[in-house]
Design a protein around this motif. Structure first.
Motif, PDB file in Angstrom:
ATOM      1  N   LEU A 120      51.278 -34.879 -58.963  1.00 28.12           N
ATOM      2  CA  LEU A 120      52.085 -33.663 -59.077  1.00 28.12           C
ATOM      3  C   LEU A 120      52.684 -33.619 -60.474  1.00 28.12           C
ATOM      4  O   LEU A 120      53.274 -34.598 -60.938  1.00 28.12           O
ATOM      5  CB  LEU A 120      53.203 -33.680 -58.026  1.00 28.12           C
ATOM      6  N   CYS A 121      52.552 -32.482 -61.169  1.00 24.17           N
ATOM      7  CA  CYS A 121      53.006 -32.396 -62.565  1.00 24.17           C
ATOM      8  C   CYS A 121      53.839 -31.147 -62.819  1.00 24.17           C
ATOM      9  O   CYS A 121      53.806 -30.177 -62.045  1.00 24.17           O
ATOM     10  CB  CYS A 121      51.812 -32.381 -63.518  1.00 24.17           C
ATOM     11  N   ARG A 122      54.572 -31.202 -63.912  1.00 26.29           N
ATOM     12  CA  ARG A 122      55.277 -30.037 -64.437  1.00 26.29           C
ATOM     13  C   ARG A 122      55.574 -30.307 -65.906  1.00 26.29           C
ATOM     14  O   ARG A 122      55.782 -31.450 -66.317  1.00 26.29           O
ATOM     15  CB  ARG A 122      56.573 -29.787 -63.676  1.00 26.29           C
ATOM     16  N   TYR A 123      55.641 -29.236 -66.699  1.00 29.11           N
ATOM     17  CA  TYR A 123      55.825 -29.367 -68.138  1.00 29.11           C
ATOM     18  C   TYR A 123      56.978 -28.486 -68.606  1.00 29.11           C
ATOM     19  O   TYR A 123      57.258 -27.432 -68.017  1.00 29.11           O
ATOM     20  CB  TYR A 123      54.537 -28.988 -68.876  1.00 29.11           C
ATOM     21  N   ASP A 124      57.631 -28.961 -69.660  1.00 33.48           N
ATOM     22  CA  ASP A 124      58.676 -28.192 -70.350  1.00 33.48           C
ATOM     23  C   ASP A 124      59.801 -27.778 -69.398  1.00 33.48           C
ATOM     24  O   ASP A 124      59.938 -26.611 -69.029  1.00 33.48           O
ATOM     25  CB  ASP A 124      58.066 -26.945 -71.009  1.00 33.48           C
ATOM     26  N   LEU A 125      60.627 -28.764 -69.030  1.00 32.25           N
ATOM     27  CA  LEU A 125      61.772 -28.523 -68.155  1.00 32.25           C
ATOM     28  C   LEU A 125      63.058 -28.900 -68.878  1.00 32.25           C
ATOM     29  O   LEU A 125      63.092 -29.832 -69.692  1.00 32.25           O
ATOM     30  CB  LEU A 125      61.665 -29.364 -66.883  1.00 32.25           C
TER      31      LEU A 125
END
Length: 454
Positions: free
Chosen positions: A429-434
């Motif tokens: 599970l990923c996410r970018y620019d937080l």
């Protein structure tokens, strides 16, 4: 004549019923009390025998002629279950369930070694002396088994506390040819610091495993087997009392947890991965998630199925492992490797809280065992262990805090975050620019990972 025939028929039927009742008599473990402990008890070893045919009704096995019992199958594996010190004289509360789980798992002979007379004594040192005598008794029985065709490698000895060292003494008498010894929080007092000949050690069986749950009190601290498990660090167990005001549970909860953890592994309801590591601190820091030395076999599991890693573990000689558990069954936790890259100009220190949700259930973990360092463009790898397994995660919530409430709130800028499941083949599970503002929840939906970024 007719009356005499009726009378003899009645007597004959009565005798048959008496014999049937006698044959169906169920033996139980010796039940003593504190009075016996204060006066002391003399050693008397009783062997309570179970199979799938009499799983809830023990038969007393004769020491002299154990194989007169038609249900004892020498070609089947045999498991010995050996209790430890019994300061109050009562039978272990876990005994019947343990036998049931073993027989549900596999068709075998189960022998409960009842040495309560000998283990019930306020004089602990006298009980320690009795461990050698119990081992001699079991050695005699196993010699008879071997003489009658039993394979030593099919014997599994499960020893609790002092029972672990009894298993070791017995195995040593057969030069380590017994198949397996499982030591459940092996006793520490009077054994800590002793040479291998005076305690359990890896040479006592073809495969020796030891679980540590109370090493700072009643249990043994150092390595004893081919693989040693330190549950929750090996000392304080979740859910156990922290003060003496909780009564007897304060003294025995951590020690006894070893039995319930192993029973859970026999039951097979919730596998627990054991991570080889030099220390609990390194394990919590996420520095031991790579089990490369186990090659294609992967990280070993804790408990009954660890036998599948036997060959590798024996070659490695002694392996120290760690895992965390919940406070009650199901004990297993579900791990994620968390990789974070930040892009703050300055290095930030703090704690993280991570929450996973699938819209119906959620689970949360606080990574607060130490101050975490987040340095610009440097990947930080963390271990997150959740109480429950959340499938099909739809939302992730993060919260950053420094624990310094009087200072201006800081902001942690995440270039990327990636959560990789450790127990299954689910996609990361990923996410970018937080942007995380201190003490505020940030909720987002995970997206497909760009592997080139890691």
């Amino acid at each position: 004549m007719v009356c005499r025939t009726i009378l003899w028929s009645f007597v004959y039927l009565t005798l048959l019923q008496f014999d049937a009742h006698r044959a169906e008599k169920c033996e139980e473990m010796t039940d003593l009390d504190l009075k016996h402990s204060l006066t002391g008890t003399s050693l008397n070893v009783r062997l309570l025998f179970y199979t799938r045919a009499n799983a809830s009704c023990a038969q007393l096995l004769s020491h002299r002629e154990p194989f007169n019992n038609s249900q004892f199958n020498l070609s089947s594996p045999t498991t010995f279950l050996i209790h430890g010190y019994r300061p109050t004289g009562s039978p272990p509360i876990w005994l019947s369930d343990f036998v049931k789980f073993l027989l549900n798992r596999r068709d075998m002979n189960v022998i409960v070694v009842d040495w309560n007379r000998g283990a019930t004594n306020i004089n602990y040192w006298k009980v320690v002396d009795n461990t050698r005598k119990v081992a001699a008794n079991l050695t005699d029985l196993i010699q008879k088994m071997e003489h009658n065709g039993a394979d030593l490698s099919s014997i599994h000895m499960i020893g609790v506390s002092l029972g672990a060292h009894i298993s070791g003494f017995t195995g040593a008498n057969f030069n380590g040819k017994i198949g397996r010894i499982t030591a459940l929080d092996p006793a520490g007092p009077e054994f800590n610091g002793r040479p291998p000949s005076e305690r359990l050690d890896p040479s006592d069986a073809l495969f020796v495993e030891a679980l540590h749950t109370d090493m700072d009190a009643l249990g043994y601290r150092e390595l004893l087997g081919h693989i040693d498990y330190y549950a929750n660090g090996g000392a304080d167990q979740p859910g156990c009392p922290k003060t003496i005001f909780s009564g007897s549970q304060y003294f025995k909860c951590d020690h006894q947890r070893s039995v319930f953890l192993y029973m859970s592994s026999v039951n097979g309801s919730c596998p627990i991965i054991a991570y080889p590591c030099d220390s609990y601190t390194k394990f919590l820091d996420g520095k031991c998630m790579d089990c490369g030395r186990f090659q294609s076999a992967g990280c070993p599991v804790f408990g009954y199925d660890a036998i599948n890693w036997k060959d590798t573990l024996v070659q490695l000689n002694q392996t120290r492992t760690y895992f965390q558990t919940n406070k009650e069954t199901p004990f297993c936790k579900f791990g994620y490797k968390v990789d974070i890259v930040t892009w703050n100009q300055k290095t930030h220190w703090g704690y993280l809280t991570i929450k996973l949700s699938n819209g119906q259930k959620e689970t949360q973990v606080e990574l607060n065992h130490k101050y975490l360092m987040f340095e610009r463009f440097v990947k930080s790898s963390l271990l997150a262990l959740f109480d429950t397994d959340i499938q099909s995660v739809k939302e992730i919530t993060l919260k950053f805090c420094t624990g310094k409430g009087l200072r201006p709130r800081k902001k942690l800028r995440l270039l990327s975050i990636r959560l990789t499941p450790l127990q299954n083949s689910l996609r990361p599970l990923c996410r970018y620019d937080l942007l995380l503002e201190e003490n505020k929840d940030v909720t987002f939906r995970p997206i497909p990972c760009e592997d080139s970024n890691f």
